[in-house]
Scaffold this motif. Structure first.
Motif, PDB file in Angstrom:
ATOM      1  N   LYS A  78     -54.089  11.211 -44.409  1.00 22.55           N
ATOM      2  CA  LYS A  78     -54.008  11.790 -45.746  1.00 22.55           C
ATOM      3  C   LYS A  78     -52.952  11.048 -46.553  1.00 22.55           C
ATOM      4  O   LYS A  78     -51.826  10.863 -46.089  1.00 22.55           O
ATOM      5  CB  LYS A  78     -53.670  13.276 -45.664  1.00 22.55           C
ATOM      6  CG  LYS A  78     -53.605  13.959 -47.010  1.00 22.55           C
ATOM      7  CD  LYS A  78     -53.308  15.448 -46.859  1.00 22.55           C
ATOM      8  CE  LYS A  78     -53.257  16.131 -48.216  1.00 22.55           C
ATOM      9  NZ  LYS A  78     -52.972  17.582 -48.111  1.00 22.55           N
ATOM     10  N   GLY A  79     -53.313  10.597 -47.756  1.00 23.39           N
ATOM     11  CA  GLY A  79     -52.400   9.853 -48.599  1.00 23.39           C
ATOM     12  C   GLY A  79     -52.392   8.365 -48.340  1.00 23.39           C
ATOM     13  O   GLY A  79     -51.640   7.630 -49.009  1.00 23.39           O
ATOM     14  N   GLN A  80     -53.206   7.883 -47.414  1.00 22.38           N
ATOM     15  CA  GLN A  80     -53.238   6.448 -47.116  1.00 22.38           C
ATOM     16  C   GLN A  80     -53.943   5.692 -48.235  1.00 22.38           C
ATOM     17  O   GLN A  80     -54.969   6.121 -48.752  1.00 22.38           O
ATOM     18  CB  GLN A  80     -53.960   6.211 -45.789  1.00 22.38           C
ATOM     19  CG  GLN A  80     -54.073   4.744 -45.391  1.00 22.38           C
ATOM     20  CD  GLN A  80     -54.723   4.570 -44.033  1.00 22.38           C
ATOM     21  OE1 GLN A  80     -54.654   5.460 -43.186  1.00 22.38           O
ATOM     22  NE2 GLN A  80     -55.349   3.422 -43.815  1.00 22.38           N
ATOM     23  N   LEU A  81     -53.391   4.533 -48.611  1.00 23.80           N
ATOM     24  CA  LEU A  81     -53.996   3.701 -49.650  1.00 23.80           C
ATOM     25  C   LEU A  81     -55.322   3.139 -49.151  1.00 23.80           C
ATOM     26  O   LEU A  81     -55.399   2.562 -48.076  1.00 23.80           O
ATOM     27  CB  LEU A  81     -53.059   2.554 -50.021  1.00 23.80           C
ATOM     28  CG  LEU A  81     -53.597   1.552 -51.054  1.00 23.80           C
ATOM     29  CD1 LEU A  81     -53.845   2.231 -52.385  1.00 23.80           C
ATOM     30  CD2 LEU A  81     -52.638   0.380 -51.201  1.00 23.80           C
ATOM     31  N   LEU A  82     -56.355   3.307 -49.989  1.00 22.55           N
ATOM     32  CA  LEU A  82     -57.678   2.803 -49.637  1.00 22.55           C
ATOM     33  C   LEU A  82     -58.096   1.645 -50.544  1.00 22.55           C
ATOM     34  O   LEU A  82     -58.391   0.552 -50.079  1.00 22.55           O
ATOM     35  CB  LEU A  82     -58.711   3.936 -49.722  1.00 22.55           C
ATOM     36  CG  LEU A  82     -58.463   5.157 -48.816  1.00 22.55           C
ATOM     37  CD1 LEU A  82     -59.555   6.191 -49.027  1.00 22.55           C
ATOM     38  CD2 LEU A  82     -58.373   4.738 -47.355  1.00 22.55           C
ATOM     39  N   PHE A  83     -58.136   1.902 -51.849  1.00 21.08           N
ATOM     40  CA  PHE A  83     -58.588   0.896 -52.809  1.00 21.08           C
ATOM     41  C   PHE A  83     -57.555   0.738 -53.921  1.00 21.08           C
ATOM     42  O   PHE A  83     -56.800   1.676 -54.224  1.00 21.08           O
ATOM     43  CB  PHE A  83     -59.934   1.288 -53.427  1.00 21.08           C
ATOM     44  CG  PHE A  83     -61.057   1.358 -52.430  1.00 21.08           C
ATOM     45  CD1 PHE A  83     -61.772   0.219 -52.086  1.00 21.08           C
ATOM     46  CD2 PHE A  83     -61.408   2.565 -51.840  1.00 21.08           C
ATOM     47  CE1 PHE A  83     -62.812   0.281 -51.175  1.00 21.08           C
ATOM     48  CE2 PHE A  83     -62.445   2.635 -50.927  1.00 21.08           C
ATOM     49  CZ  PHE A  83     -63.146   1.495 -50.597  1.00 21.08           C
ATOM     50  N   LYS A 133     -52.356  -7.384 -44.473  1.00 19.54           N
ATOM     51  CA  LYS A 133     -53.123  -6.484 -43.618  1.00 19.54           C
ATOM     52  C   LYS A 133     -54.107  -5.690 -44.474  1.00 19.54           C
ATOM     53  O   LYS A 133     -53.851  -5.437 -45.648  1.00 19.54           O
ATOM     54  CB  LYS A 133     -52.188  -5.526 -42.883  1.00 19.54           C
ATOM     55  CG  LYS A 133     -51.192  -6.211 -41.967  1.00 19.54           C
ATOM     56  CD  LYS A 133     -50.307  -5.183 -41.291  1.00 19.54           C
ATOM     57  CE  LYS A 133     -49.282  -5.852 -40.381  1.00 19.54           C
ATOM     58  NZ  LYS A 133     -48.406  -4.848 -39.728  1.00 19.54           N
ATOM     59  N   PRO A 134     -55.236  -5.273 -43.905  1.00 19.32           N
ATOM     60  CA  PRO A 134     -56.192  -4.475 -44.682  1.00 19.32           C
ATOM     61  C   PRO A 134     -55.661  -3.069 -44.931  1.00 19.32           C
ATOM     62  O   PRO A 134     -54.900  -2.521 -44.118  1.00 19.32           O
ATOM     63  CB  PRO A 134     -57.442  -4.462 -43.795  1.00 19.32           C
ATOM     64  CG  PRO A 134     -56.930  -4.682 -42.409  1.00 19.32           C
ATOM     65  CD  PRO A 134     -55.731  -5.578 -42.555  1.00 19.32           C
ATOM     66  N   ASN A 135     -56.050  -2.508 -46.060  1.00 16.02           N
ATOM     67  CA  ASN A 135     -55.666  -1.119 -46.334  1.00 16.02           C
ATOM     68  C   ASN A 135     -56.289  -0.176 -45.311  1.00 16.02           C
ATOM     69  O   ASN A 135     -55.688   0.830 -44.923  1.00 16.02           O
ATOM     70  CB  ASN A 135     -56.109  -0.721 -47.736  1.00 16.02           C
ATOM     71  CG  ASN A 135     -55.372  -1.494 -48.808  1.00 16.02           C
ATOM     72  OD1 ASN A 135     -54.263  -1.972 -48.593  1.00 16.02           O
ATOM     73  ND2 ASN A 135     -55.991  -1.643 -49.970  1.00 16.02           N
ATOM     74  N   PHE A 136     -57.507  -0.477 -44.882  1.00 14.89           N
ATOM     75  CA  PHE A 136     -58.203   0.337 -43.889  1.00 14.89           C
ATOM     76  C   PHE A 136     -59.285  -0.522 -43.246  1.00 14.89           C
ATOM     77  O   PHE A 136     -59.631  -1.593 -43.743  1.00 14.89           O
ATOM     78  CB  PHE A 136     -58.832   1.580 -44.527  1.00 14.89           C
ATOM     79  CG  PHE A 136     -59.928   1.268 -45.508  1.00 14.89           C
ATOM     80  CD1 PHE A 136     -61.257   1.190 -45.090  1.00 14.89           C
ATOM     81  CD2 PHE A 136     -59.648   1.049 -46.848  1.00 14.89           C
ATOM     82  CE1 PHE A 136     -62.264   0.896 -45.988  1.00 14.89           C
ATOM     83  CE2 PHE A 136     -60.655   0.764 -47.755  1.00 14.89           C
ATOM     84  CZ  PHE A 136     -61.971   0.677 -47.314  1.00 14.89           C
ATOM     85  N   LEU A 137     -59.807  -0.029 -42.118  1.00 11.47           N
ATOM     86  CA  LEU A 137     -60.937  -0.646 -41.449  1.00 11.47           C
ATOM     87  C   LEU A 137     -62.109   0.316 -41.512  1.00 11.47           C
ATOM     88  O   LEU A 137     -61.951   1.517 -41.224  1.00 11.47           O
ATOM     89  CB  LEU A 137     -60.603  -0.977 -39.989  1.00 11.47           C
ATOM     90  CG  LEU A 137     -59.501  -2.020 -39.761  1.00 11.47           C
ATOM     91  CD1 LEU A 137     -59.228  -2.164 -38.267  1.00 11.47           C
ATOM     92  CD2 LEU A 137     -59.894  -3.360 -40.364  1.00 11.47           C
ATOM     93  N   GLU A 138     -63.249  -0.172 -41.891  1.00  9.24           N
ATOM     94  CA  GLU A 138     -64.426   0.678 -41.997  1.00  9.24           C
ATOM     95  C   GLU A 138     -64.732   1.328 -40.649  1.00  9.24           C
ATOM     96  O   GLU A 138     -64.733   0.683 -39.613  1.00  9.24           O
ATOM     97  CB  GLU A 138     -65.627  -0.135 -42.469  1.00  9.24           C
ATOM     98  CG  GLU A 138     -65.462  -0.677 -43.875  1.00  9.24           C
ATOM     99  CD  GLU A 138     -66.544  -1.674 -44.233  1.00  9.24           C
ATOM    100  OE1 GLU A 138     -67.236  -1.469 -45.240  1.00  9.24           O
ATOM    101  OE2 GLU A 138     -66.683  -2.673 -43.493  1.00  9.24           O
ATOM    102  N   GLY A 139     -64.992   2.625 -40.692  1.00 12.75           N
ATOM    103  CA  GLY A 139     -65.301   3.367 -39.469  1.00 12.75           C
ATOM    104  C   GLY A 139     -64.106   3.824 -38.688  1.00 12.75           C
ATOM    105  O   GLY A 139     -64.269   4.384 -37.595  1.00 12.75           O
ATOM    106  N   TRP A 196     -59.007  -5.090 -50.933  1.00  7.39           N
ATOM    107  CA  TRP A 196     -58.538  -4.036 -50.040  1.00  7.39           C
ATOM    108  C   TRP A 196     -58.538  -4.493 -48.586  1.00  7.39           C
ATOM    109  O   TRP A 196     -57.943  -3.861 -47.714  1.00  7.39           O
ATOM    110  CB  TRP A 196     -59.407  -2.796 -50.182  1.00  7.39           C
ATOM    111  CG  TRP A 196     -60.890  -3.030 -49.952  1.00  7.39           C
ATOM    112  CD1 TRP A 196     -61.819  -3.317 -50.900  1.00  7.39           C
ATOM    113  CD2 TRP A 196     -61.576  -3.012 -48.701  1.00  7.39           C
ATOM    114  NE1 TRP A 196     -63.053  -3.482 -50.318  1.00  7.39           N
ATOM    115  CE2 TRP A 196     -62.927  -3.296 -48.960  1.00  7.39           C
ATOM    116  CE3 TRP A 196     -61.180  -2.797 -47.382  1.00  7.39           C
ATOM    117  CZ2 TRP A 196     -63.901  -3.370 -47.974  1.00  7.39           C
ATOM    118  CZ3 TRP A 196     -62.140  -2.866 -46.386  1.00  7.39           C
ATOM    119  CH2 TRP A 196     -63.481  -3.147 -46.678  1.00  7.39           C
ATOM    120  N   GLN A 197     -59.232  -5.598 -48.291  1.00  9.79           N
ATOM    121  CA  GLN A 197     -59.300  -6.106 -46.927  1.00  9.79           C
ATOM    122  C   GLN A 197     -58.046  -6.896 -46.539  1.00  9.79           C
ATOM    123  O   GLN A 197     -57.818  -7.177 -45.369  1.00  9.79           O
ATOM    124  CB  GLN A 197     -60.537  -6.990 -46.763  1.00  9.79           C
ATOM    125  CG  GLN A 197     -61.833  -6.218 -46.981  1.00  9.79           C
ATOM    126  CD  GLN A 197     -63.038  -7.128 -47.019  1.00  9.79           C
ATOM    127  OE1 GLN A 197     -62.948  -8.266 -47.464  1.00  9.79           O
ATOM    128  NE2 GLN A 197     -64.173  -6.621 -46.573  1.00  9.79           N
TER     129      GLN A 197
END
Length: 451
Positions: free
Chosen positions: A105-110, A94-100, A87-88
């Motif tokens: 809503k609806g964003q891919l996380l894992f 690009k990462p799906n998300f950055l911690e913190g 997921w990074q």
């Protein structure tokens, strides 16, 4: 001469310590040591300042200590077993998300490895095709035997067996369709998206970890911080007193009544928060263990954008804040500065300047604070002159030299915020917000500062 001065100092000490009532002892006259026009041996009158008591409408301050929490807290969990993909770093690098950081809503996380689930979907599709083919053959067989029985070319039992076979094939088709939907659902669970807009916390599982729908399901937590909730409680005693004050007309509520309560909060370092919150929940029970009832308010907590640091929310879950209910008013109220109140073992009292500028002790019954003043419930009346500065120096019934203080200018009592302040979007406003005792420039002038 030195003996006379020493004697005078002793008399002053006797008067100040209360060993003799003021005015009951006759002071000796000392010739040659007094100013013209002043009685020999009498000290000059003590200079004091006073305020003239009047009735006015003041804010009804109900203060409390509260703690913030996210308005929504959603645990992101796996619903199927599989291995986590990277997921990074996704397919686009690009990462799906950055911690913190904020997620939509609806964003891919894992993403769980979908290969075995794609195979299962393909297998279910094949089984459905096979069941559909059998069902079609059963339908043709029933039609053929129906015509044959009508022409006495087949036995009725053969038709009955064909009809039963057709019913079974139809049931098998429905079963395979349901199985296919279940396999598609499992496949969809391999793509995990955020159900809300908020801030995602630390990832609980690393890339390549085996996750499942039981003990290894928690992947992260997403918190909705705008708005943020503030939880506080009030005691049973406060609740009873509040009800009495409302029924007796000592407290006047806004037009919305008790269902429209606004709060103004201050951060732990004394910084006033720029947004008002609105109470949206009050518990119907009083906890018998603590004797308190819980109340919750919702308060805006927008994302602060600054070029010097990453976007962030000013309020974090778990913060302690000081708040007070705003909009309530106390009409026909008497209040005096806090430093005019003297506390003793017998209770609180003030000095009131009477005739001939002689101070008198006046016991008072105190209420709550309003800003820097005490609300006086009993003991004073409009027109009384209460000593503010120099109260600890005066002696009852000994004349003083009074000076009037300018009248107190009170802020306008606002029953509700007119508009919400604009979002803070630059560093200057952010720095201004961090300075205690100030409000950001974007705040409307109609919203009052803390009392």
């Amino acid at each position: 001469m030195g003996h006379l001065i020493s004697h005078r100092n002793q008399l002053k000490w006797i008067l100040r310590t209360g060993l003799f009532a003021a005015g009951s002892a006759t002071l000796p006259f000392v010739a040659g040591c007094d100013k013209p026009g002043q009685a020999a041996g009498a000290p000059p009158p003590i200079e004091v300042t006073y305020t003239t008591v009047k009735t006015e409408t003041v804010p009804a301050d109900y203060s409390f200590i509260g703690q913030t929490e996210a308005s929504q807290s959603v645990e992101i969990r796996a619903r199927v077993q599989g291995f986590l993909l990277d997921w990074q770093k996704n397919a686009e690098g690009k990462p799906n998300f950055l911690e913190g950081m904020e997620v939509e809503k609806g964003q891919l996380l894992f993403q769980i490895d979908p290969k075995e689930f794609e195979v299962a979907v393909e297998e279910a599709n094949s089984n459905l095709d096979r069941a559909t083919a059998r069902d079609n053959r059963a339908q043709r067989e029933v039609k053929r035997l129906t015509d044959a029985v009508a022409s006495n070319a087949a036995a009725l039992k053969e038709l009955d067996d064909a009809v039963s076979e057709q019913l079974q094939s139809k049931a098998d088709v429905r079963l395979q369709k349901a199985t296919l939907e279940a396999r598609k659902l499992d496949l969809s669970y391999t793509t995990i998206k955020s159900p809300i807009k908020g801030v995602i916390g630390r990832a609980q599982r690393d890339v390549g970890s085996l996750v499942d729908a039981s003990s290894n399901s928690l992947l992260a937590t997403v918190l909705q911080l705008d708005p943020t909730y503030v939880n506080f409680s009030f005691s049973e005693r406060d609740y009873i007193q509040w009800r009495k004050d409302v029924e007796m007309g000592k407290i006047v509520m806004p037009a919305g009544g008790p269902d429209k309560l606004y709060i103004d909060i201050t951060l732990i370092d004394g910084t006033p928060y720029p947004y008002w919150g609105e109470v949206n929940f009050a518990d119907v029970r009083i906890d018998p263990q603590t004797g308190t009832a819980s109340v919750r308010a919702s308060i805006p907590n927008p994302l602060l954008i600054s070029p010097q640091r990453k976007p962030d929310h000013l309020l974090k879950p778990g913060q302690f804040v000081k708040g007070k209910i705003v909009g309530w008013q106390r009409p026909n109220t008497i209040s005096v500065p806090q430093k005019s109140i003297i506390q003793s073992a017998a209770g609180a009292y003030v000095y009131v300047i009477g005739g001939d500028n002689k101070p008198e002790v006046r016991p008072v019954k105190l209420g709550s604070w309003t800003g820097l003043e005490w609300i006086v419930m009993d003991g004073l009346a409009a027109g009384d002159r209460v000593i503010v500065d120099g109260a600890l120096k005066v002696i009852p019934n000994v004349p003083v030299k009074p000076t009037a203080l300018p009248p107190t200018v009170r802020p306008q009592v606002i029953t509700k915020p007119s508009t919400a302040p604009a979002e803070l979007k630059n560093q200057a406003e952010l720095e201004q917000l961090r300075m205690p005792g100030t409000r950001p420039a974007t705040q409307p002038a109609t919203q009052p500062a803390p009392y």
